[in-house]
Write a protein that holds these residues in place. Structure first.
Motif, PDB file in Angstrom:
ATOM      1  N   GLY A  11       0.858  -1.174   0.000  1.00 39.50           N
ATOM      2  CA  GLY A  11       0.000   0.000   0.000  1.00 39.50           C
ATOM      3  C   GLY A  11       0.895   1.224   0.000  1.00 39.50           C
ATOM      4  O   GLY A  11       1.970   1.212   0.579  1.00 39.50           O
ATOM      5  N   HIS A  12       0.472   2.264  -0.697  1.00 40.79           N
ATOM      6  CA  HIS A  12       1.315   3.460  -0.733  1.00 40.79           C
ATOM      7  C   HIS A  12       0.480   4.731  -0.562  1.00 40.79           C
ATOM      8  O   HIS A  12      -0.725   4.735  -0.767  1.00 40.79           O
ATOM      9  N   GLY A  13       1.181   5.778  -0.144  1.00 39.57           N
ATOM     10  CA  GLY A  13       0.571   7.080   0.045  1.00 39.57           C
ATOM     11  C   GLY A  13       1.647   8.148   0.007  1.00 39.57           C
ATOM     12  O   GLY A  13       2.829   7.845   0.162  1.00 39.57           O
ATOM     13  N   LYS A  14       1.254   9.364  -0.203  1.00 35.17           N
ATOM     14  CA  LYS A  14       2.214  10.467  -0.274  1.00 35.17           C
ATOM     15  C   LYS A  14       2.510  11.019   1.113  1.00 35.17           C
ATOM     16  O   LYS A  14       1.640  11.099   1.961  1.00 35.17           O
ATOM     17  N   THR A  15       3.765  11.405   1.299  1.00 33.23           N
ATOM     18  CA  THR A  15       4.162  12.084   2.525  1.00 33.23           C
ATOM     19  C   THR A  15       4.317  13.569   2.230  1.00 33.23           C
ATOM     20  O   THR A  15       4.253  14.000   1.082  1.00 33.23           O
ATOM     21  N   ASN A  16       4.533  14.332   3.279  1.00 32.79           N
ATOM     22  CA  ASN A  16       4.762  15.766   3.104  1.00 32.79           C
ATOM     23  C   ASN A  16       6.010  15.996   2.260  1.00 32.79           C
ATOM     24  O   ASN A  16       6.958  15.208   2.297  1.00 32.79           O
ATOM     25  N   ILE A  17       6.035  17.072   1.538  1.00 33.96           N
ATOM     26  CA  ILE A  17       7.172  17.389   0.679  1.00 33.96           C
ATOM     27  C   ILE A  17       8.462  17.576   1.468  1.00 33.96           C
ATOM     28  O   ILE A  17       9.540  17.290   0.977  1.00 33.96           O
ATOM     29  N   ASP A  18       8.358  18.003   2.717  1.00 33.32           N
ATOM     30  CA  ASP A  18       9.541  18.232   3.547  1.00 33.32           C
ATOM     31  C   ASP A  18       9.906  17.017   4.403  1.00 33.32           C
ATOM     32  O   ASP A  18      10.704  17.104   5.324  1.00 33.32           O
TER      33      ASP A  18
END
Length: 109
Positions: A11-18
Motif C-alpha cells: 500500500g502506498h501514500g504520499k508524505t509531506n514534501i519536507d
C-alpha cells in the motif's frame, strides 16, 4: 520463511514534501505479508529512514486482519504514531486493504 497461504501486498501514500522519506523514496509505502486463510497480517515493513519507525509501524499491523478497513486501526495510528507520515500510513493501509480484497476475490474465492 512465509507459508504458501501468504501473499505480499504493498500500500502506498504520499508524505509531506519536507519529509525525509519523500527525499529518499519519493513515496511512502508499507509492504504487508497476509495469510489468505485468516486474512491476518503476519509481517509488515514500511519505507522509513529510521529503522525503529518501520518496526513501530509493523507492530501496529502485525496480527490485524485485512478482511475490511478497520476504523480501530486508523484510530490506533492516530493515537500512537506522531511522525509526519501519520496520514501516509493511514492512506497506505487503506490502499493495501483495497488491493488485498481484489487479490482475494480474484484468486482465492
Amino acid at each position: 520463511m512465509y507459508n504458501k497461504n501468504t501473499v505480499y501486498i504493498i500500500g502506498h501514500g504520499k508524505t509531506n514534501i519536507d519529509n525525509a522519506i519523500t527525499d529518499q523514496f519519493k513515496i511512502f509505502f508499507i509492504g504487508f505479508v497476509i495469510d489468505t486463510l485468516t486474512d491476518e497480517v503476519v509481517d509488515a515493513k514500511a519505507s522509513a529512514t529510521i529503522e525503529i519507525t518501520s518496526e513501530f509501524i509493523s507492530s501496529i499491523f502485525i496480527g490485524k486482519t485485512f478482511d475490511s478497513i478497520d476504523v480501530a486501526v486508523e484510530q490506533e495510528i492516530k493515537r500512537r504514531y506522531f511522525g509526519s507520515s501519520q496520514r501516509a500510513i493511514i492512506i497506505s493501509y487503506k490502499d493495501a486493504v483495497r488491493k488485498y480484497k481484489e487479490v482475494k476475490e480474484k484468486y482465492y474465492s
